[in-house]
Write a protein that holds these residues in place. Structure first.
Motif, PDB file in Angstrom:
ATOM      1  N   PHE A  18       0.811  -1.152   0.125  1.00 30.44           N
ATOM      2  CA  PHE A  18      -0.045   0.124   0.036  1.00 30.44           C
ATOM      3  C   PHE A  18       0.874   1.087  -0.016  1.00 30.44           C
ATOM      4  CE2 PHE A  18      -2.125  -3.497   2.117  1.00 30.44           C
ATOM      5  CZ  PHE A  18      -3.394  -3.484   1.272  1.00 30.44           C
ATOM      6  N   TYR A  19       0.851   1.769  -1.166  1.00 29.05           N
ATOM      7  CA  TYR A  19       1.802   3.078  -1.338  1.00 29.05           C
ATOM      8  C   TYR A  19       1.181   4.320  -0.461  1.00 29.05           C
ATOM      9  CZ  TYR A  19       3.655   0.315  -5.082  1.00 29.05           C
ATOM     10  OH  TYR A  19       4.253  -0.706  -6.003  1.00 29.05           O
ATOM     11  N   ASN A  20       2.309   5.356  -0.253  1.00 27.56           N
ATOM     12  CA  ASN A  20       1.726   6.301   0.483  1.00 27.56           C
ATOM     13  C   ASN A  20       0.583   7.430  -0.106  1.00 27.56           C
ATOM     14  OD1 ASN A  20       4.845   6.080   1.356  1.00 27.56           O
ATOM     15  ND2 ASN A  20       3.590   6.604   3.192  1.00 27.56           N
ATOM     16  N   VAL A  26       5.528   4.548  -4.137  1.00 23.34           N
ATOM     17  CA  VAL A  26       6.659   4.672  -3.375  1.00 23.34           C
ATOM     18  C   VAL A  26       6.045   4.417  -1.892  1.00 23.34           C
ATOM     19  CG1 VAL A  26       8.587   5.705  -2.050  1.00 23.34           C
ATOM     20  CG2 VAL A  26       8.121   6.075  -4.496  1.00 23.34           C
ATOM     21  N   LYS A  27       6.514   3.514  -1.023  1.00 25.52           N
ATOM     22  CA  LYS A  27       6.186   3.424   0.487  1.00 25.52           C
ATOM     23  C   LYS A  27       7.371   3.543   1.181  1.00 25.52           C
ATOM     24  CE  LYS A  27       4.221  -0.268   3.562  1.00 25.52           C
ATOM     25  NZ  LYS A  27       3.779  -1.676   3.669  1.00 25.52           N
ATOM     26  N   CYS A  43       8.481 -13.665   6.128  1.00 23.01           N
ATOM     27  CA  CYS A  43       9.241 -13.894   4.777  1.00 23.01           C
ATOM     28  C   CYS A  43       8.220 -13.717   3.725  1.00 23.01           C
ATOM     29  CB  CYS A  43       9.668 -15.391   4.675  1.00 23.01           C
ATOM     30  SG  CYS A  43      10.764 -15.375   3.087  1.00 23.01           S
ATOM     31  N   HIS A  44       8.853 -12.603   2.814  1.00 27.90           N
ATOM     32  CA  HIS A  44       7.875 -12.251   1.566  1.00 27.90           C
ATOM     33  C   HIS A  44       8.805 -11.855   0.436  1.00 27.90           C
ATOM     34  CE1 HIS A  44       8.985  -8.637   3.937  1.00 27.90           C
ATOM     35  NE2 HIS A  44       8.985  -8.058   2.532  1.00 27.90           N
ATOM     36  N   TRP A  45       8.057 -11.564  -0.632  1.00 27.83           N
ATOM     37  CA  TRP A  45       8.851 -10.939  -1.946  1.00 27.83           C
ATOM     38  C   TRP A  45       8.026  -9.867  -2.375  1.00 27.83           C
ATOM     39  CZ3 TRP A  45       7.230 -11.839  -6.944  1.00 27.83           C
ATOM     40  CH2 TRP A  45       6.372 -12.546  -7.100  1.00 27.83           C
ATOM     41  N   HIS A  46       8.481  -9.171  -3.349  1.00 28.79           N
ATOM     42  CA  HIS A  46       7.613  -8.216  -4.148  1.00 28.79           C
ATOM     43  C   HIS A  46       8.470  -7.916  -5.331  1.00 28.79           C
ATOM     44  CE1 HIS A  46       9.990  -5.523  -1.796  1.00 28.79           C
ATOM     45  NE2 HIS A  46       9.355  -5.988  -0.578  1.00 28.79           N
ATOM     46  N   GLU A  47       7.637  -7.227  -6.231  1.00 28.45           N
ATOM     47  CA  GLU A  47       8.515  -6.594  -7.510  1.00 28.45           C
ATOM     48  C   GLU A  47       9.038  -5.433  -7.158  1.00 28.45           C
ATOM     49  OE1 GLU A  47       8.329  -7.839 -10.487  1.00 28.45           O
ATOM     50  OE2 GLU A  47       7.395  -9.853 -10.048  1.00 28.45           O
ATOM     51  N   ASP A  48       8.910  -4.891  -6.142  1.00 30.48           N
ATOM     52  CA  ASP A  48       9.437  -3.506  -5.803  1.00 30.48           C
ATOM     53  C   ASP A  48      10.916  -3.637  -5.339  1.00 30.48           C
ATOM     54  OD1 ASP A  48       6.583  -3.357  -5.402  1.00 30.48           O
ATOM     55  OD2 ASP A  48       6.885  -1.171  -5.233  1.00 30.48           O
ATOM     56  N   ILE A  49      11.519  -2.665  -5.264  1.00 30.55           N
ATOM     57  CA  ILE A  49      12.910  -2.515  -4.876  1.00 30.55           C
ATOM     58  C   ILE A  49      12.813  -2.192  -3.495  1.00 30.55           C
ATOM     59  CG2 ILE A  49      15.171  -1.151  -4.976  1.00 30.55           C
ATOM     60  CD1 ILE A  49      14.325  -1.409  -8.002  1.00 30.55           C
ATOM     61  N   GLU A  50      13.508  -2.632  -2.518  1.00 33.34           N
ATOM     62  CA  GLU A  50      13.484  -2.237  -1.003  1.00 33.34           C
ATOM     63  C   GLU A  50      14.754  -1.642  -0.521  1.00 33.34           C
ATOM     64  OE1 GLU A  50      12.477  -4.437   3.230  1.00 33.34           O
ATOM     65  OE2 GLU A  50      11.129  -5.021   1.273  1.00 33.34           O
ATOM     66  N   MET A  51      14.807  -0.631   0.076  1.00 31.91           N
ATOM     67  CA  MET A  51      15.807   0.008   1.059  1.00 31.91           C
ATOM     68  C   MET A  51      15.715   0.158   2.382  1.00 31.91           C
ATOM     69  SD  MET A  51      17.916   0.660  -1.875  1.00 31.91           S
ATOM     70  CE  MET A  51      19.178   1.627  -0.864  1.00 31.91           C
TER      71      MET A  51
END
Length: 223
Positions: A18-20, A26-27, A43-51
């Motif tokens: 859920f994006y801002n 972007v979240k 444990c999970h995954w997503h298409e997004d890049i995480e930082m």
């Protein structure tokens, strides 16, 4: 007391993000590990890049079965489609900034995306990168970008989204410089292994309320 954060995932263990704001994929959040059940993220995954940027404390972070220790001012880049989760070090607290953004934001134009983004997001050999914000140069720059992105979202001044995009561009330039000499992973073994891991995580998620054996989990991934 802060509400407990429960990450919502699909049956294939992919996170529902859920994006801002709906206009910008972007979240940006600033949680503590104690905000999650048992100081552990599912444990999970997503298409997004995480930082991630560690504000205080320590955290263990696992990416595709590899555990990384994150300490204060560490910055972690997790590439798209990686199985990952964070958990406490010996029950200790950790406060951090987490920024997720969809690779589509890197499509400033087709040429730049093809040259400077796609070779990273599609390279199975690049699972994650670790930066030390205490160092000068690119490591410090990427840590500063993470702090500025969080501050911008917290204030949410009119037009702050443009400044977030600007910091994401600066952040990606550091990632590109760090990745440009990493060879492209050839063959599909890493991808196949990751697919098996996802199948097993999905099986555990779908049968969590039932008695589970290691044999059944392994069989779900045909291993």
């Amino acid at each position: 007391m802060t509400d407990v954060i429960n990450i919502q995932v699909m049956n294939d263990s992919s996170e529902i993000i859920f994006y801002n704001t709906p206009e910008l994929p972007v979240k940006i959040i600033r949680p503590k590990l104690s905000d999650y059940p048992n100081k552990r993220v599912i444990c999970h995954w997503h298409e997004d890049i995480e930082m991630l940027y560690i504000i205080s404390g320590e955290m263990n972070y696992e990416i595709n079965g590899k555990t990384v220790r994150l300490s204060e001012k560490s910055v972690l880049f997790v590439n798209a489609r990686q199985l990952h989760y964070g958990f406490s070090v010996d029950g200790k607290e950790c406060e951090f900034i987490c920024v997720l953004f969809h690779p589509s934001l890197l499509r400033v134009n087709p040429g730049i995306f093809k040259k400077m983004a796609e070779p990273i997001t599609s390279n199975e050999g690049i699972e994650y990168l670790l930066f030390d914000g205490r160092k000068n140069g690119d490591d410090q720059l990427i840590a500063t970008c993470m702090q500025e992105i969080s501050a911008l979202q917290e204030c949410a001044a009119p037009g702050y989204e443009w400044e977030v995009l600007g910091n994401l561009s600066r952040l990606w330039s550091v990632i590109f410089r760090r990745c440009k000499d990493i060879p492209t992973e050839k063959g599909n073994k890493p991808l196949a292994d990751r697919h098996l891991q996802r199948e097993m995580v999905s099986y555990i998620f779908s049968h969590f309320a039932e008695p589970l054996s290691l044999e059944e989990i392994a069989a779900s991934g045909n291993v």
